[in-house]
Design a protein around this motif. Structure first.
Motif, PDB file in Angstrom:
ATOM      1  N   LEU A 364     -26.128  55.685   9.564  1.00 18.90           N
ATOM      2  CA  LEU A 364     -27.391  55.284  10.201  1.00 18.90           C
ATOM      3  C   LEU A 364     -28.396  54.744   9.191  1.00 18.90           C
ATOM      4  N   GLY A 365     -28.182  55.022   7.906  1.00 21.05           N
ATOM      5  CA  GLY A 365     -29.066  54.493   6.871  1.00 21.05           C
ATOM      6  C   GLY A 365     -30.405  55.188   6.778  1.00 21.05           C
ATOM      7  N   LEU A 366     -30.520  56.378   7.326  1.00 25.20           N
ATOM      8  CA  LEU A 366     -31.782  57.112   7.270  1.00 25.20           C
ATOM      9  C   LEU A 366     -31.940  57.894   5.969  1.00 25.20           C
ATOM     10  N   LEU A 367     -30.837  58.291   5.368  1.00 26.22           N
ATOM     11  CA  LEU A 367     -30.866  59.036   4.112  1.00 26.22           C
ATOM     12  C   LEU A 367     -30.078  58.256   3.056  1.00 26.22           C
ATOM     13  N   PRO A 368     -30.566  58.212   1.809  1.00 32.56           N
ATOM     14  CA  PRO A 368     -29.906  57.419   0.750  1.00 32.56           C
ATOM     15  C   PRO A 368     -28.686  58.136   0.177  1.00 32.56           C
ATOM     16  N   GLN A 369     -27.642  58.267   1.013  1.00 34.73           N
ATOM     17  CA  GLN A 369     -26.492  59.047   0.596  1.00 34.73           C
ATOM     18  C   GLN A 369     -25.169  58.432   1.035  1.00 34.73           C
ATOM     19  N   ARG A 370     -24.118  58.898   0.385  1.00 40.55           N
ATOM     20  CA  ARG A 370     -22.755  58.452   0.674  1.00 40.55           C
ATOM     21  C   ARG A 370     -21.884  59.694   0.806  1.00 40.55           C
ATOM     22  N   THR A 371     -21.034  59.711   1.830  1.00 43.57           N
ATOM     23  CA  THR A 371     -20.131  60.840   2.042  1.00 43.57           C
ATOM     24  C   THR A 371     -18.692  60.360   1.972  1.00 43.57           C
ATOM     25  N   VAL A 372     -17.878  61.102   1.243  1.00 45.63           N
ATOM     26  CA  VAL A 372     -16.441  60.827   1.160  1.00 45.63           C
ATOM     27  C   VAL A 372     -15.711  62.059   1.690  1.00 45.63           C
ATOM     28  N   ILE A 373     -14.937  61.862   2.762  1.00 46.27           N
ATOM     29  CA  ILE A 373     -14.149  62.948   3.341  1.00 46.27           C
ATOM     30  C   ILE A 373     -12.930  63.199   2.457  1.00 46.27           C
ATOM     31  N   ASP A 390     -41.806  78.684   1.332  1.00 48.78           N
ATOM     32  CA  ASP A 390     -42.138  80.070   1.019  1.00 48.78           C
ATOM     33  C   ASP A 390     -41.002  80.609   0.160  1.00 48.78           C
ATOM     34  N   THR A 391     -41.207  80.619  -1.138  1.00 53.43           N
ATOM     35  CA  THR A 391     -40.125  80.971  -2.047  1.00 53.43           C
ATOM     36  C   THR A 391     -39.728  82.435  -1.955  1.00 53.43           C
ATOM     37  N   ASP A 392     -40.525  83.274  -1.306  1.00 55.32           N
ATOM     38  CA  ASP A 392     -40.192  84.693  -1.203  1.00 55.32           C
ATOM     39  C   ASP A 392     -39.196  84.982  -0.087  1.00 55.32           C
ATOM     40  N   LYS A 393     -39.088  84.092   0.877  1.00 49.83           N
ATOM     41  CA  LYS A 393     -38.221  84.347   2.030  1.00 49.83           C
ATOM     42  C   LYS A 393     -36.828  83.779   1.796  1.00 49.83           C
ATOM     43  N   ILE A 394     -35.837  84.633   1.976  1.00 48.22           N
ATOM     44  CA  ILE A 394     -34.452  84.206   1.815  1.00 48.22           C
ATOM     45  C   ILE A 394     -33.828  84.020   3.193  1.00 48.22           C
ATOM     46  N   CYS A 395     -33.292  82.851   3.423  1.00 48.91           N
ATOM     47  CA  CYS A 395     -32.653  82.513   4.692  1.00 48.91           C
ATOM     48  C   CYS A 395     -31.140  82.667   4.554  1.00 48.91           C
ATOM     49  N   SER A 396     -30.452  82.617   5.685  1.00 53.07           N
ATOM     50  CA  SER A 396     -28.994  82.708   5.662  1.00 53.07           C
ATOM     51  C   SER A 396     -28.395  81.669   6.594  1.00 53.07           C
ATOM     52  N   GLY A 397     -27.171  81.271   6.293  1.00 53.71           N
ATOM     53  CA  GLY A 397     -26.435  80.312   7.109  1.00 53.71           C
ATOM     54  C   GLY A 397     -25.008  80.232   6.598  1.00 53.71           C
ATOM     55  N   TYR A 398     -24.266  79.237   7.062  1.00 54.41           N
ATOM     56  CA  TYR A 398     -22.884  79.093   6.621  1.00 54.41           C
ATOM     57  C   TYR A 398     -22.467  77.635   6.687  1.00 54.41           C
ATOM     58  N   GLU A 399     -21.536  77.279   5.810  1.00 54.65           N
ATOM     59  CA  GLU A 399     -21.034  75.903   5.744  1.00 54.65           C
ATOM     60  C   GLU A 399     -19.575  75.852   6.191  1.00 54.65           C
ATOM     61  N   ILE A 400     -19.245  74.821   6.960  1.00 59.30           N
ATOM     62  CA  ILE A 400     -17.856  74.497   7.308  1.00 59.30           C
ATOM     63  C   ILE A 400     -17.766  72.978   7.320  1.00 59.30           C
ATOM     64  N   HIS A 401     -17.198  72.402   6.282  1.00 57.18           N
ATOM     65  CA  HIS A 401     -17.120  70.935   6.279  1.00 57.18           C
ATOM     66  C   HIS A 401     -16.071  70.450   5.297  1.00 57.18           C
ATOM     67  N   MET A 402     -15.567  69.270   5.585  1.00 55.09           N
ATOM     68  CA  MET A 402     -14.702  68.538   4.663  1.00 55.09           C
ATOM     69  C   MET A 402     -15.490  67.300   4.242  1.00 55.09           C
ATOM     70  N   GLY A 403     -15.585  67.080   2.975  1.00 59.18           N
ATOM     71  CA  GLY A 403     -16.345  65.928   2.498  1.00 59.18           C
ATOM     72  C   GLY A 403     -17.420  66.323   1.517  1.00 59.18           C
ATOM     73  N   GLU A 404     -17.734  65.381   0.636  1.00 60.40           N
ATOM     74  CA  GLU A 404     -18.782  65.585  -0.356  1.00 60.40           C
ATOM     75  C   GLU A 404     -19.828  64.489  -0.188  1.00 60.40           C
ATOM     76  N   THR A 405     -21.080  64.909  -0.134  1.00 59.83           N
ATOM     77  CA  THR A 405     -22.188  63.974   0.054  1.00 59.83           C
ATOM     78  C   THR A 405     -22.981  63.867  -1.242  1.00 59.83           C
ATOM     79  N   THR A 406     -23.157  62.641  -1.733  1.00 59.79           N
ATOM     80  CA  THR A 406     -23.847  62.420  -3.002  1.00 59.79           C
ATOM     81  C   THR A 406     -24.912  61.340  -2.830  1.00 59.79           C
ATOM     82  N   PRO A 407     -25.926  61.332  -3.708  1.00 60.97           N
ATOM     83  CA  PRO A 407     -26.972  60.305  -3.631  1.00 60.97           C
ATOM     84  C   PRO A 407     -26.401  58.910  -3.849  1.00 60.97           C
TER      85      PRO A 407
END
Length: 495
Positions: A364-373, A390-407
């Motif tokens: 879409l060209g909205l972010l200056p990035q390239r992804t290679v699966i 807020d550097t004091d608050k620690i959030c949590s989540g998880y990743e599931i993906h194939m591919g590397e995104t670089t500038p």
């Protein structure tokens, strides 16, 4: 010490009969009654998945059931996960790790697949059985698919192997309940039929006393008693297993709320990322592939996808890609998660054709990035700081993906998340445009509050606690099911 119970299993006359939700209910019931239960489903087919603490991938239905049990999810609870990449093939996840893509013909047709996967599933069950009491098993689809009986690793073959007291769940709302129950049981062989201890009629509308004659008829037809009639409900919110649930999400634009349009992709994955927005009273979410609904929204969310390049081409072919870019230029917020994040970049490449036969496509060209699966799959849980909010608050989540995104062209970018392990994630262009690989990011209140900024300054903060909300829902579900089934009968079948 609690008495050891037999495994219990819930199987269905059809897909979407409500097995997953009933499983979750009994997981919570057994926990409330002092037992230490765990869920199990030998094989799941779903694009909604989760990363365990050990870095494995499993279906979210068993994650929900594990939460109801009050335990951490583990891939032993779902040793085989099939993630469709297109209409004919799926990525196969075994014990949390991808082992390749297979067509349905190869997966079901090869003798060695059937036996090796059943062995793996049985060993996973045994590991759980040694640690938990009881194991609450779930079947898949209908148990009377005769053409698949000799390839079964999930339904009655697993019931026989584990000796589970098995209950047949029938969806009365779709009609034909007598034929579906009678036919399902009639098509079982004698060994399988002996394991069916009761029938549960699910999604009943109205006064269940009107079905008393139906109870008698089904007992006479099958020799199996109806042990419960679960009413249709819409006021208890349990995460749904798969995209069939999206058909029930009929929301559209609603004045007076922050309207969030979630793009309805062909291979959308992990739409559960947005469940919390359904519950936060500030937001009105809706899934759409209509340009006018995108134009009216305050926020457009691009979800994950199991076939990102093909879904991006679908967005282009239907004018949706152009509508998203136009919405951003008109001041709307556009945010991408996982595959949606990849789509927001300038270019996506799949040189090994891991997802399909499309080697490269413009983003879409909205972010200056390239992804290679690539062939390596990231499955990890993460702790992180969201932006410098807020550097004091620690959030949590998880990743599931194939591919590397670089500038792109080594342009310097600002990350969305700074992980506690020193790494970073995502690309933050501004308050209206950012993307991340982090699933579950909106479960964190600080992220939802940031989402509201500039849209509803009077309600930028909200004390909605999603974790507590889910706990309340599990308890309410357990109370509902407990009050509409013969629990004494069910316990007697487990001793």
């Amino acid at each position: 010490m609690m008495q050891q119970l037999k495994p219990i299993m819930f199987v269905g006359t059809c897909s979407d009969a409500g097995k997953s939700v009933i499983n979750a209910a009994f997981c919570r019931i057994f926990k409330e009654d002092g037992y230490h239960p765990a869920p199990f489903k030998a094989q799941n087919m779903s694009l909604n998945s989760f990363s365990t603490a050990e870095g494995g991938e499993m279906g979210r239905a068993q994650v929900v059931q594990a939460e109801a049990c009050g335990i951490h999810p583990h891939t032993d609870m779902n040793p085989v996960l099939l993630k469709p990449t297109n209409d004919k093939s799926s990525q196969v996840i075994l014990n949390g790790r991808p082992i390749g893509n297979m067509s349905a013909k190869d997966y079901f047709g090869k003798e060695n697949n059937k036996e090796s996967l059943f062995k793996e599933a049985t060993e996973a069950f045994q590991r759980l059985h040694a640690r938990y009491n009881p194991i609450v098993l779930e079947g898949a689809g209908s148990i009377s698919e005769l053409n698949l009986r000799d390839r079964d690793i999930t339904n009655m073959r697993m019931a026989v192997r584990t000796g589970a007291a098995t209950y047949l769940v029938a969806d009365i709302d779709r009609g034909g309940v007598f034929g579906s129950v009678y036919g399902t049981i009639a098509l079982l062989n004698s060994e399988e039929r002996a394991l069916i201890k009761g029938i549960i009629i699910n999604k009943f509308r109205g006064d269940s006393s009107l079905f008393e004659e139906g109870r008698t008829i089904l007992k006479e037809l099958t020799g199996v008693p109806v042990v419960g009639i679960i009413p249709w409900f819409r006021d208890i919110h349990i995460e749904e297993e798969d995209s069939v649930a999206l058909e029930m999400k009929k929301n559209t634009y609603q004045p007076g709320k922050i309207n969030v349009a979630i793009l309805l992709l062909k291979r959308m994955s992990n739409f559960t990322d947005f469940d919390v927005l359904d519950m936060d009273p500030r937001f009105n979410t809706y899934y759409t592939n209509q340009i006018d609904e995108i134009e009216k929204a305050d926020i457009i969310l691009l979800p994950g996808s199991k076939n990102t390049l093909a879904d991006l081409q679908y967005l282009r072919a239907n004018g949706l890609a152009e509508a998203v870019v136009k919405a951003y230029k008109n001041g709307k917020k556009v945010i991408g998660i996982c595959g949606g994040y990849q789509m927001m970049g300038a270019i996506l490449e799949d040189p090994q054709q891991m997802e399909g036969n499309i080697p490269i496509v413009s983003g879409l060209g909205l972010l200056p990035q390239r992804t290679v699966i690539g062939s390596e799959k990231t499955t990890v849980q993460s702790k992180f700081h969201f932006l410098p909010v807020d550097t004091d608050k620690i959030c949590s989540g998880y990743e599931i993906h194939m591919g590397e995104t670089t500038p792109l062209n080594e342009v310097e970018i600002s990350p969305v998340n700074r992980l506690t392990n020193g790494k970073s994630d995502g690309c933050y262009l501004n308050n209206r445009c950012w993307g991340t690989y982090m699933h579950g990011i909106f479960d964190n209140p600080i992220v939802r509050d940031h989402l509201v900024e500039g849209l509803d300054d009077n309600h930028s903060k909200n004390d909605f606690d999603y974790a507590s909300f889910k706990e309340e829902q599990y308890s309410r579900l357990a109370a509902l099911v407990r009050s509409h089934v013969d629990m004494e009968y069910i316990y007697n079948s487990l001793f």
